[in-house]
Design an enzyme around this catalytic site. Sequence first.
Site, mmCIF file in Angstrom:
data_model
loop_
_atom_site.group_PDB
_atom_site.id
_atom_site.type_symbol
_atom_site.label_atom_id
_atom_site.label_comp_id
_atom_site.label_asym_id
_atom_site.label_seq_id
_atom_site.Cartn_x
_atom_site.Cartn_y
_atom_site.Cartn_z
ATOM 1 N N TYR A 111 0.825 -1.211 0.000
ATOM 2 C CA TYR A 111 0.000 0.000 0.000
ATOM 3 C C TYR A 111 0.857 1.258 0.000
ATOM 4 C CZ TYR A 111 -3.137 3.639 1.728
ATOM 5 O OH TYR A 111 -3.840 4.813 1.881
ATOM 6 N N SER A 230 -30.181 -80.929 -15.543
ATOM 7 C CA SER A 230 -28.866 -80.464 -15.094
ATOM 8 C C SER A 230 -27.787 -81.441 -15.539
ATOM 9 C CB SER A 230 -28.871 -80.329 -13.567
ATOM 10 O OG SER A 230 -27.628 -79.878 -13.098
ATOM 11 N N ARG A 231 -26.533 -80.970 -15.529
ATOM 12 C CA ARG A 231 -25.359 -81.784 -15.824
ATOM 13 C C ARG A 231 -25.397 -82.341 -17.256
ATOM 14 N NH1 ARG A 231 -22.688 -82.735 -11.101
ATOM 15 N NH2 ARG A 231 -21.486 -84.433 -12.031
#
Length: 348
Positions: A111, A230-231
Site C-alpha cells: 500500500y 442339469s449336468r
Amino acid sequence: MRAPASSAASNRPGPSNHPTPRWNSKQFFLTYPHCNLTPSELMKELFSRLTEKIPGYIKVSQEFHKDGDPHLHVLIQLNTKLCTRNPKFFDVQGFHPNIQPVRDAEKVFGYISKTNGDSDEMGELQLRIKKPEKPTRDQRMAMIIASSTNRNEYLSMVRKEFPFDWAIRLQQFEYSAAALFTEPPPVYQSPFPNEQIVCPPELVDIIDQEWNQQPNGPRRPRSIYICGPSRTGKTTWARNIGRHNYYNSTVDFTHYDKDAIYNVIDDVPFKFLPQWKALVGAQRDYIVNPKYGKKKKIPGGIPSIILTNDDEDWIKDMKPAQVEYLHANAHVHYMYEGQKFYVLPAEE
C-alpha cells in the site's frame, strides 16, 4: 435540615470510560496527516526513538492528496515488542499519527509503496512465511484418484487418508474402485476341448445367421431359451461361444461388460428378473438399478442365452402375453431325453 446536594455537582463529568489505548506489537502502520516533514526527517526521528527496541525495518512514504496536502505513511518492524499506553509515543515535532498494529506487513508495504511522493527506508523487510493451505477433503480425494494406478492401490490410499470413512463406507469405496479401474472379466476356460462340445443345428444357425452376420445391426438378434436337465453341458456350451456377461441365480449389473457379445442367464427364476424383456429382446439403452449402486444405463443390444431346469421353466410362470413375447424374441429349445451338449471320447 441539611440542604440537598447541588445538582451541578451531580452533573460533573467523572473519569473517562475510554481507557488510553495500549500498544503491544512488533509491527506498526502509522499515518501522519498534514505533515510537511520529509520522509528522511521522520525516519531519523522514529529510528532514534525506537533504538532500544532494535528497529529491523522502517519505510516512510509521502503521499500528496489532490489539494496538495502531504501525508506520511510509515511501516515499522521491531525485533522486540513495543508495549506502551502513551498515546503520544509516536508524535514527532507536534505531528500526531494514526496508529495501527500490523498483522500483514506485505499488504501494508504494498500500500505505502504506491504513493505519489518521495520515500525512504532502512533495514530489511521481513515478510511472514505463509504456511501452505491444507488441501480440502475433495482435493485429497482428487489426488488419490489421480495418482492411484489400480484398484488395490486406490483402496489402500483411501484407507490411509480417510481411515474412519474407510471403516464405515468400504462398500461405497469398493464400488468407486470398480468404476475407476474396470478389470476385464476372466476368459472362460471350458472343462471340455472344443471338439467335444456339440450343439443342435438350429441353434448353430441362429448364432451364425443372426449373431455373427449383423452385429449391432438395425435388427435385434433373437435370444436362445434352453430348458432341460442339469449336468448336460448346456452351461459349458453357452459360455464357450465368446465374450459374455454371466449371471447365475441372480442378475447384478454392477460389473456389466460393455464389450460382451451376449449374456448367459443361468438358473435365474423368472420372478426374480424384472428386466427379462430387455435381456431377451436385446433391447438397447435401458436403465437398471444395481445392488448397492446408482442407477445406470445399459447399452444392451446383445442377445441372451437363458438356461433353466425343468422345475424352473419360465414358461410355466408366464402369462400368455409374456409367452408370446418370449417366442417372438427367442428360439425356445426343450432338450429331449438323453440330449447333451458335449460328447465324451468313448461316446464318439
